[in-house]
Design an enzyme around this catalytic site. Structure first.
Site, PDB file in Angstrom:
ATOM      1  N   ASP A  65       0.898  -1.370  -0.025  1.00  0.00           N
ATOM      2  CA  ASP A  65       0.481   0.015  -0.160  1.00  0.00           C
ATOM      3  C   ASP A  65       1.078   0.723   0.451  1.00  0.00           C
ATOM      4  O   ASP A  65       1.655   1.822   0.494  1.00  0.00           O
ATOM      5  CB  ASP A  65      -0.800  -0.192   0.500  1.00  0.00           C
ATOM      6  N   TYR A 159      -9.747  14.539  -5.341  1.00  0.00           N
ATOM      7  CA  TYR A 159      -8.974  14.233  -6.300  1.00  0.00           C
ATOM      8  C   TYR A 159      -8.446  15.461  -6.763  1.00  0.00           C
ATOM      9  O   TYR A 159      -6.944  15.506  -7.159  1.00  0.00           O
ATOM     10  CB  TYR A 159      -9.845  14.404  -7.530  1.00  0.00           C
ATOM     11  N   THR A 161      -7.717  18.371  -4.913  1.00  0.00           N
ATOM     12  CA  THR A 161      -6.914  19.119  -4.160  1.00  0.00           C
ATOM     13  C   THR A 161      -5.265  18.110  -4.389  1.00  0.00           C
ATOM     14  O   THR A 161      -3.881  18.342  -4.132  1.00  0.00           O
ATOM     15  CB  THR A 161      -7.445  19.299  -3.048  1.00  0.00           C
TER      16      THR A 161
END
Length: 272
Positions: A65, A159, A161
């Site tokens: 991740d 998204y 930002t």
């Protein structure tokens, strides 16, 4: 190992299990690069790895991740141990707002998750990969950005930002990196036929997409150094004439164009 224009180099691609990340990994592998594949799902990464191996490339798949610094550190170590130092980092992993709603109606938990993946993810990757590139005085970074980094859409505030912040990060590190021979570029792929963009209502009814092979070819050209003269800049695939931008690179640098900054309102503005 098969030959190719990029033989002997190593790429590290995030979000490599599907869509654009998979296409980029395959494009780089076809040119002889060894490919480190990062993503959250082992099965899809393994499928991409098998496809790269079938065309003769070395590779390694590492589930991780990108929003978790510890996982990123271990993943980068694994890739460099098995393949060698990273020559090209492709920050492709990303998420979008799940619902097309204005900010005050957004699920704030999911909002921050988008920012975590789209901004903290690349920052984690950069922090782990850049020291080696700087020490070797060579390397390239390709951030898959978005037109919303320099535009507005009230229904995709997380998204937009995160992508605007990513572009600002690239701009702020570009000068220091250039002194060490490292190039960073932010390229918007434009609307492309991936699962993520297909779910976005703003692209409903879209007839013309930027093809994945075309976008993979841009990544290959980035690895070859075609866009090095545009270091620290924003490019928009499918809308920009990339040949023209390369030809005008000196003028673009002189004007400090294609960067994210406030625009002065007139000659009397202290920003001017």
């Amino acid at each position: 190992m098969r030959g190719g224009s990029l033989a002997g180099q190593v790429a590290l691609v995030t979000g490599a299990g599907r869509g654009l990340g998979r296409a980029i990994a395959l494009g780089l592998a076809a040119e002889g690069m060894a490919v480190g594949l990062l993503g959250r799902t082992r099965e899809t990464l393994t499928d991409t790895l098998k496809a790269c191996v079938r065309i003769g490339a070395r590779g390694v798949a590492v589930p991780a991740d990108v929003a978790r610094p510890g996982a990123v550190r271990e993943a980068v170590r694994s890739v460099e141990r098995d393949l060698g130092p990273v020559d090209l980092l492709v920050n492709n992993a990303g998420q979008i707002d799940q619902a097309e709603v204005p900010f005050w109606e957004a699920d704030l938990g999911q909002w921050w998750q988008v920012v975590e993946v789209n901004l903290r993810g690349p920052a984690n990757m950069l922090r782990c990969v850049l020291p080696g590139m700087v020490a070797r005085r060579r390397g390239r970074v390709l951030n898959l950005n978005s037109g919303l980094a320099v535009g507005r859409d009230s229904n995709y505030t997380a998204y937009a930002t995160s992508k605007g912040a990513l572009l600002q990060l690239s701009g702020n590190i570009s000068d220091s990196l250039s002194a060490h021979g490292v190039v960073v570029l932010d390229i918007s792929p434009g609307p492309s036929p991936t699962d993520m963009t297909a779910r976005m209502p703003r692209f409903a009814g879209m007839k013309e997409w930027n093809s994945l092979p075309y976008l993979a070819a841009i990544a290959v050209d980035t690895a070859r150094g075609r866009f090095d003269a545009l270091h620290g800049r924003f490019l928009h695939a499918g809308q920009d004439n990339l040949e023209s931008l390369v030809a005008q690179a000196a003028e673009i640098r002189a004007a400090d164009a294609r960067t994210l900054r406030l625009r002065p309102y007139g000659p009397g503005d202290p920003l001017a």
